[in-house]
Design a protein around this motif. Structure first.
Motif, mmCIF file in Angstrom:
data_model
loop_
_atom_site.group_PDB
_atom_site.id
_atom_site.type_symbol
_atom_site.label_atom_id
_atom_site.label_comp_id
_atom_site.label_asym_id
_atom_site.label_seq_id
_atom_site.Cartn_x
_atom_site.Cartn_y
_atom_site.Cartn_z
ATOM 1 N N THR A 280 -14.465 -6.012 -16.478
ATOM 2 C CA THR A 280 -15.291 -6.763 -15.538
ATOM 3 C C THR A 280 -16.444 -7.462 -16.251
ATOM 4 N N LYS A 281 -16.649 -8.732 -15.942
ATOM 5 C CA LYS A 281 -17.809 -9.471 -16.426
ATOM 6 C C LYS A 281 -18.817 -9.530 -15.291
ATOM 7 N N LEU A 282 -19.901 -8.793 -15.437
ATOM 8 C CA LEU A 282 -20.856 -8.663 -14.346
ATOM 9 C C LEU A 282 -21.504 -9.987 -13.975
ATOM 10 N N ASP A 283 -21.693 -10.878 -14.940
ATOM 11 C CA ASP A 283 -22.307 -12.170 -14.624
ATOM 12 C C ASP A 283 -21.453 -12.937 -13.621
ATOM 13 N N ALA A 284 -20.121 -12.882 -13.794
ATOM 14 C CA ALA A 284 -19.222 -13.598 -12.887
ATOM 15 C C ALA A 284 -19.214 -12.968 -11.502
ATOM 16 N N LEU A 285 -19.518 -11.672 -11.420
ATOM 17 C CA LEU A 285 -19.517 -10.981 -10.134
ATOM 18 C C LEU A 285 -20.626 -11.495 -9.220
ATOM 19 N N GLY A 286 -21.645 -12.107 -9.792
ATOM 20 C CA GLY A 286 -22.766 -12.599 -8.996
ATOM 21 C C GLY A 286 -22.374 -13.599 -7.925
#
Length: 465
Positions: A280-286
């Protein structure tokens, strides 16, 4: 050395922000009038037995055949498909085995979701609705409380369509934190004249169950809901009342000189849960947040605040100097398979790039200032529910299907702010990277004031004294 924080545990504005964020509903439901052809459905199995049925004019024999064509439904437990009729008793067809005439685009379900489920700032966000399963509940069938298995980082919920078949029981119950809602589709559709369906849409981490069927057959189609990958318009024309209330509360909080008087970090534990894996890329989850979490991110962006998503692992292990060990803040999901739970905290600190120890309290035991266990960062938590502050990589104990891609975990939003005179000026606040580079460094002793030689007093000064 961790950043300092003010003593603001009981700040009223914190409570107001929490109330605004928890006000958003995790579901929407209703009963829609439809065209009579929308109640047609074609189905079959690998044996080549294909049929067409009309839910607007159907008898028990046809429903019995549909049920017999289905397979027994399983559920997910620890990455395995489990058949246990003590927990789930129903039957199912996979998406390739049935084809409804009902068209979600014609019924404008995306518009309904934008209007009744998603925050106003996400109303221009594209939604993808994918057909998943058909389920049949016979007399005595049920599905005990569970949450749906995540099937990707862009999946945000589920949509259940209930057909107007004669049945009793089978109410759909949703639970979110301390709240509970019951949708009795059978009773709702009895009050309708003409062809109709009942729909329930909800975020994927909301617990739900199907109560036992006492008579007849309950037939549903479940759809998975995804955010589309197309770009999102800027958050510039937001008029939602909750957004405006939250923005005003944020401005009041930032203007308070007692809140982080030297600048520092504000923390917000997100209310919803998300499908996470070590890829998971947390920045993209935003861009895929839900409900009040999406509102929170929108306000931070609107105010040009430095906000980033992080995962906070709860502390494990023994106590140190009478204090609970520090939580661990990471910017990615590590792969912890094979580690003992008591060694998780140490493993994260030693092996996860960017991991930071977070103080359990704003009041740090000074005996730890010169030890390796001294925390790297202090966070002023505006919203944090300790009951939901855990992050786990275990597969959901009971889900509707096993998942090989990810599991639910909790995420937090960390906002860096400067001093009250300019909250956007964070130059004096150490970045996460700087905190990581200096982590474990004990707080230096304050340097003594240099002694200066005083000049001899002159006669003029003496006379004027």
């Amino acid at each position: 050395m961790p950043q300092s924080a003010g003593n603001t545990k009981s700040a009223p504005v914190f409570q107001r922000i929490a109330q605004i964020l928890t006000h958003t509903s995790p579901y929407c439901s209703g009963t829609l009038s439809v065209d009579k052809n929308d109640l047609l459905l074609f189905y079959g199995n690998d044996n080549g037995d294909a049929r067409r049925i009309d839910f607007g004019n159907i008898g028990n024999e046809e429903l019995k055949h549909l049920s017999e064509t289905c397979e027994q439904a399983t559920f997910g437990r620890n990455q395995e498909s489990v058949l246990d009729e003590q927990y789930r008793k129903s039957r199912k067809l996979d998406s390739t085995q049935f084809n409804p005439h009902l068209d979600g685009n014609t019924l404008k379900f995306a518009d309904i979701l934008h209007e009744d489920l998603l925050p106003d700032g996400q109303r221009d966000k594209n939604i993808r609705i994918e057909r998943y399963k058909l389920n049949v509940y016979e007399p005595g069938s049920f599905f005990k409380p569970h949450v749906d298995t995540p099937r990707g980082e862009d999946m945000f919920g589920s949509l259940v369509i209930v057909f107007p078949t004669p049945h009793e029981g089978g109410a759909f119950v949703l639970r979110d934190k301390t709240k509970e809602w019951t949708i009795d589709a059978a009773s709702e559709m009895k009050s309708m004249t003409g062809p109709c369906i009942t729909y329930i849409a909800f975020y994927g981490d909301v617990e739900h169950e199907v109560l036992p069927i006492t008579a007849g057959y309950r037939v549903t189609i479940t759809y998975n809901l995804y955010f589309d990958s197309k770009p999102i318009p800027p958050y510039s024309k937001i008029s939602d009342d909750s957004f405006q209330q939250l923005r005003v509360a944020f401005e009041e909080m930032l203007a308070d000189p007692h809140i982080l008087p030297d600048g520092g970090y504000l923390g917000f534990g997100l209310r919803r849960q998300y499908g996470l894996s070590h890829t998971t890329k947390l920045d993209a989850l935003g861009d895929n947040l839900k409900g009040g979490d999406a509102l929170l991110m929108q306000v931070c962006r609107d105010l040009s605040l430095d906000a980033s998503l992080r995962v906070l692992y709860p502390s494990y292990g023994s106590y140190y100097y009478g204090e609970k060990p520090d939580d661990i803040l990471v910017d990615r999901i590590p792969d912890l398979q094979g580690y003992y739970i008591d060694s998780v905290s140490k493993t994260l600190v030693d092996e996860c790039p960017g991991a930071l120890r977070v103080a359990q309290s704003l009041f740090i035991n000074l005996d730890r200032r010169h030890s390796e266990s001294y925390p790297d960062i202090v966070i002023e938590w505006v919203v944090r529910d300790r009951k939901n502050g855990k992050v786990s990589q275990d597969i959901v104990t009971y889900g509707n299907e096993p998942s090989m891609r990810g599991v639910y975990g909790d995420v937090c939003l960390i906002v860096a702010v400067g001093p009250p005179q300019d909250r956007r000026d964070t130059k004096k606040i150490k970045t996460f990277e700087e905190q990581y580079e200096n982590r474990g460094d004990p707080e230096p002793e304050p340097e003594p004031e240099p002694e200066t030689e005083s000049e001899p007093e002159t006669e003029t000064e003496i006379e004027g004294a």
